[in-house]
Scaffold this motif. Sequence first.
Motif, PDB file in Angstrom:
ATOM      1  N   GLU A 114       0.807  -1.202  -0.161  1.00 33.26           N
ATOM      2  CA  GLU A 114      -0.037  -0.040  -0.061  1.00 33.26           C
ATOM      3  C   GLU A 114       0.852   1.168  -0.068  1.00 33.26           C
ATOM      4  OE1 GLU A 114      -3.122   2.199   2.735  1.00 33.26           O
ATOM      5  OE2 GLU A 114      -3.118   0.143   2.799  1.00 33.26           O
ATOM      6  N   PHE A 115       1.886   1.435   0.759  1.00 32.51           N
ATOM      7  CA  PHE A 115       2.723   2.594   1.163  1.00 32.51           C
ATOM      8  C   PHE A 115       4.164   2.588   0.126  1.00 32.51           C
ATOM      9  CE2 PHE A 115       0.000   2.356   4.764  1.00 32.51           C
ATOM     10  CZ  PHE A 115      -0.793   3.351   4.796  1.00 32.51           C
ATOM     11  N   GLY A 116       4.473   1.408  -0.183  1.00 34.24           N
ATOM     12  CA  GLY A 116       5.651   1.370  -0.914  1.00 34.24           C
ATOM     13  C   GLY A 116       6.907   1.467   0.072  1.00 34.24           C
ATOM     14  N   TRP A 117       6.623   1.311   1.391  1.00 30.09           N
ATOM     15  CA  TRP A 117       7.781   1.089   2.241  1.00 30.09           C
ATOM     16  C   TRP A 117       8.690  -0.125   2.178  1.00 30.09           C
ATOM     17  CZ3 TRP A 117       3.861   2.126   6.425  1.00 30.09           C
ATOM     18  CH2 TRP A 117       3.459   3.628   6.699  1.00 30.09           C
ATOM     19  N   SER A 118       9.808  -0.085   2.213  1.00 27.43           N
ATOM     20  CA  SER A 118      10.845  -1.147   2.068  1.00 27.43           C
ATOM     21  C   SER A 118      10.702  -2.166   3.098  1.00 27.43           C
ATOM     22  CB  SER A 118      12.188  -0.722   1.981  1.00 27.43           C
ATOM     23  OG  SER A 118      12.686  -0.017   3.139  1.00 27.43           O
ATOM     24  N   MET A 119      11.088  -3.370   3.289  1.00 28.77           N
ATOM     25  CA  MET A 119      11.091  -4.046   4.422  1.00 28.77           C
ATOM     26  C   MET A 119      11.935  -3.671   5.221  1.00 28.77           C
ATOM     27  SD  MET A 119       8.924  -6.715   3.923  1.00 28.77           S
ATOM     28  CE  MET A 119       7.986  -7.615   2.737  1.00 28.77           C
ATOM     29  N   GLY A 120      13.001  -3.075   4.956  1.00 27.16           N
ATOM     30  CA  GLY A 120      13.924  -2.448   6.117  1.00 27.16           C
ATOM     31  C   GLY A 120      13.140  -1.297   6.741  1.00 27.16           C
ATOM     32  N   THR A 121      12.654  -0.375   6.190  1.00 23.56           N
ATOM     33  CA  THR A 121      11.754   0.413   6.990  1.00 23.56           C
ATOM     34  C   THR A 121      10.584   0.125   7.926  1.00 23.56           C
ATOM     35  OG1 THR A 121      11.881   1.965   4.905  1.00 23.56           O
ATOM     36  CG2 THR A 121      10.352   2.597   6.490  1.00 23.56           C
ATOM     37  N   ILE A 122       9.728  -0.894   7.520  1.00 27.43           N
ATOM     38  CA  ILE A 122       8.959  -1.699   8.216  1.00 27.43           C
ATOM     39  C   ILE A 122       9.565  -2.255   9.318  1.00 27.43           C
ATOM     40  CG2 ILE A 122       6.984  -3.092   8.276  1.00 27.43           C
ATOM     41  CD1 ILE A 122       6.451  -2.497   5.304  1.00 27.43           C
ATOM     42  N   SER A 123      10.677  -2.975   8.985  1.00 24.82           N
ATOM     43  CA  SER A 123      11.435  -3.707  10.250  1.00 24.82           C
ATOM     44  C   SER A 123      11.698  -2.864  10.991  1.00 24.82           C
ATOM     45  CB  SER A 123      12.673  -4.590   9.619  1.00 24.82           C
ATOM     46  OG  SER A 123      12.105  -5.704   8.843  1.00 24.82           O
ATOM     47  N   ALA A 124      12.100  -1.566  10.647  1.00 22.53           N
ATOM     48  CA  ALA A 124      12.750  -0.505  11.890  1.00 22.53           C
ATOM     49  C   ALA A 124      11.714  -0.344  12.858  1.00 22.53           C
ATOM     50  CB  ALA A 124      13.203   0.700  11.195  1.00 22.53           C
ATOM     51  N   ALA A 125      10.291  -0.081  12.339  1.00 24.41           N
ATOM     52  CA  ALA A 125       9.400  -0.117  13.386  1.00 24.41           C
ATOM     53  C   ALA A 125       9.150  -1.237  14.229  1.00 24.41           C
ATOM     54  CB  ALA A 125       7.981   0.280  12.509  1.00 24.41           C
TER      55      ALA A 125
ATOM     56  N   LEU B  31       5.774   5.552  15.439  1.00 23.87           N
ATOM     57  CA  LEU B  31       4.978   6.068  16.813  1.00 23.87           C
ATOM     58  C   LEU B  31       4.067   5.286  17.241  1.00 23.87           C
ATOM     59  CD1 LEU B  31       4.470   8.308  18.739  1.00 23.87           C
ATOM     60  CD2 LEU B  31       2.814   9.348  16.995  1.00 23.87           C
ATOM     61  N   CYS B  32       3.156   4.831  16.546  1.00 29.76           N
ATOM     62  CA  CYS B  32       2.023   3.908  16.672  1.00 29.76           C
ATOM     63  C   CYS B  32       2.346   2.515  17.091  1.00 29.76           C
ATOM     64  CB  CYS B  32       0.976   3.804  15.960  1.00 29.76           C
ATOM     65  SG  CYS B  32       0.048   5.336  15.573  1.00 29.76           S
ATOM     66  N   TRP B  33       3.076   1.780  15.889  1.00 28.99           N
ATOM     67  CA  TRP B  33       3.255   0.660  15.978  1.00 28.99           C
ATOM     68  C   TRP B  33       4.593   0.174  17.040  1.00 28.99           C
ATOM     69  CZ3 TRP B  33       3.569  -2.617  10.911  1.00 28.99           C
ATOM     70  CH2 TRP B  33       3.644  -3.978  11.143  1.00 28.99           C
ATOM     71  N   GLY B  34       5.420   1.412  16.940  1.00 30.57           N
ATOM     72  CA  GLY B  34       6.832   1.071  17.798  1.00 30.57           C
ATOM     73  C   GLY B  34       6.909   1.643  18.971  1.00 30.57           C
ATOM     74  N   VAL B  35       6.256   2.834  19.056  1.00 30.53           N
ATOM     75  CA  VAL B  35       6.621   3.577  20.351  1.00 30.53           C
ATOM     76  C   VAL B  35       5.313   3.146  21.536  1.00 30.53           C
ATOM     77  CG1 VAL B  35       6.655   5.723  21.782  1.00 30.53           C
ATOM     78  CG2 VAL B  35       7.899   5.355  19.710  1.00 30.53           C
ATOM     79  N   LEU B  36       4.154   3.463  21.191  1.00 34.52           N
ATOM     80  CA  LEU B  36       3.035   3.247  21.967  1.00 34.52           C
ATOM     81  C   LEU B  36       2.729   1.755  22.264  1.00 34.52           C
ATOM     82  CD1 LEU B  36       0.205   5.786  20.401  1.00 34.52           C
ATOM     83  CD2 LEU B  36       1.630   5.842  22.459  1.00 34.52           C
ATOM     84  N   VAL B  37       2.584   0.916  21.145  1.00 37.83           N
ATOM     85  CA  VAL B  37       2.522  -0.394  21.337  1.00 37.83           C
ATOM     86  C   VAL B  37       3.671  -1.041  22.342  1.00 37.83           C
ATOM     87  CG1 VAL B  37       1.871  -2.776  20.317  1.00 37.83           C
ATOM     88  CG2 VAL B  37       0.856  -0.631  19.505  1.00 37.83           C
ATOM     89  N   GLY B  38       4.823  -0.715  21.734  1.00 40.67           N
ATOM     90  CA  GLY B  38       6.097  -1.323  22.584  1.00 40.67           C
ATOM     91  C   GLY B  38       5.905  -0.909  24.039  1.00 40.67           C
ATOM     92  N   LEU B  39       5.372   0.380  24.287  1.00 41.77           N
ATOM     93  CA  LEU B  39       5.421   0.636  25.792  1.00 41.77           C
ATOM     94  C   LEU B  39       4.241  -0.186  26.511  1.00 41.77           C
ATOM     95  CD1 LEU B  39       5.710   4.595  25.578  1.00 41.77           C
ATOM     96  CD2 LEU B  39       7.457   2.915  26.539  1.00 41.77           C
ATOM     97  N   GLY B  40       3.204  -0.338  25.717  1.00 36.06           N
ATOM     98  CA  GLY B  40       1.991  -0.957  26.273  1.00 36.06           C
ATOM     99  C   GLY B  40       2.258  -2.276  26.668  1.00 36.06           C
ATOM    100  N   THR B  41       2.752  -3.054  25.497  1.00 34.82           N
ATOM    101  CA  THR B  41       3.024  -4.453  25.716  1.00 34.82           C
ATOM    102  C   THR B  41       4.159  -4.877  26.635  1.00 34.82           C
ATOM    103  OG1 THR B  41       4.200  -4.487  23.475  1.00 34.82           O
ATOM    104  CG2 THR B  41       1.775  -5.267  23.519  1.00 34.82           C
ATOM    105  N   GLY B  42       5.282  -3.794  26.483  1.00 34.98           N
ATOM    106  CA  GLY B  42       6.297  -4.234  27.436  1.00 34.98           C
ATOM    107  C   GLY B  42       5.730  -4.087  29.005  1.00 34.98           C
TER     108      GLY B  42
END
Length: 408
Positions: A29-40, A93-104
Motif C-alpha cells: 500500500e505505501f511502498g515502504w521497504s522491508m527495512g523501513t517496516i522492520s525498523a518500526a 510512533l503507533c506500532w513502535g512506541v505506543l504498542v511497545g510501551l504498552g505490551t512491554g
Amino acid sequence: MAAVSFVALVGAAGFRATPGVLMDPLHREFGWSMGTISAAVSVNLVLYGLTSPFAAALMQRFGIRAVVSVALLVVAVGSGLTVFMTASWQLLLCWGVLVGLGTGSMALAFVATVTSRWFVRHRGIVTGVLTAGSAAGQLVFLPVLASIAADSGWRVAALVVAGAALVVVPLVALLLRDRPEDVGLVALGATEPAVVEAASGGAARLALRALFDAARTKPFWLLAAGFAICGATTNGLVGTHFIPAAMDHGMGETAAASLLALVGIFDIAGTVFSGWLTDRFDSRVLLGAYYGLRGLSLFTLPSLFAGTTQPSMLVFIVFYGLDWVATVPPTVALCRRYFGDRGPIVFGWVFASHQVGAAFAAVAAGLVRDNLGNYDLAWYVAGLLSCGAAGLSLAMMAGRRRVLVATG
C-alpha cells in the motif's frame, strides 16, 4: 490469579502478532521497504524489552492491577491509531512506541512478578503456563489476523486487536489482585504470609539499582547474553520474517501464518513441560539443551521452504514450537535463584536484552533480504548464535548459587 493473568497476556498478545501479517500489506500500500517496516518492528521490540524492568518496579510500588490496566489501554490506543497512518514516522510512533510501551508493561516481568508473589509450590509450571499464554496467544492470532487482513484489509485487523485489548481491561480491574495477603491468603505452598518491605525511592530508581547491583555479577551477563540470542532467534527472526520468507518460496500468506500458529500450539505444551522440568532439574542444563537444539533446527530451515507445506516443514514447526519459549521458566528460576526478591526486576532487565536481540535480528534479517534477495544467511547465523547461547548457559555451572542478596 493465574487464570486472569493468562487471559490478560493473551489479550495483549494480539498486536505483537501483527508484524509478520502486515509487513506485506504495508509494503504494497505505501511502498515502504522491508527495512523501513522492520525498523518500526525493531523500535517496538526494544521498547517492549526496556519497559519491562520499569514496569516490574511500578508493579512493586503501585500494584499489578493498576499497571496492567493502563498497559492494555495503551495497547488499544496504539493499535487503533494505526488505521490513520499515512507516513512511515506514524508507523514508528503507533506500532513502535505506543504498542511497545504498552505490551512491554505486560511482558514476561509481569509473569515473574505474579509467580514470585503468588506461588511457591508449582512456581515453575505456572511460569510455563503464563509464558505459553503470552507467546502462543501471539502466534495463534496470526491466521485470524491474516484472514481478516486478506478479506477486509489490514486496518480492520488492527481494530480487532485494539478491541481485544479493551475487552480484557474490565476483567483485570475487577479480578486481578496484587498479593495473596490482600485477600487473606498466603502464596501457594507457603507456610506464612510474606514479609513485604516498602521499596525506597521511585520506580525508576528501584529498577536501575537492581540493574547496577546485578551487573556486577557474572551470571547476569551470561543470562542476558543468552536471552538476547533467544530473542534474536524467535521474535526477531522467526516471528517477524518467517511469513515473508515462506512467501518468497511461493507459499500463501494465510498458509504461512497458519504454520506460525501451529508453532504457538506446540509452544503451549513445550513451555508448560519446561516449567515442570524447571521445578525438578538444574535450569542451567535445561537452557543449554534448549539453545543447542534450537541451533540445530535453524540450520535445517532454509532447505525446508517450499510452495506447499511439506512433511519435513511440519516436523520443524512441531520441534521449534516445543522449544519456542521453553527458555523462559528456567531463566526466571535462575534470576530468582541468583538475585532473590529482586529476581522479577532483574529478569525484566534480562528480558530487555532479549528484546534488544530481537530488534537487531528484525532489522538485520530485513536488510539481508533487501540486499541478497533471500533470508538464508539470517537462518544460518541464527543457528550459530543459538549454539553459542548453549555454551553461555552451561558456563553458569561454575558460579555460585546466590551472588546477590536482595534488600528491598
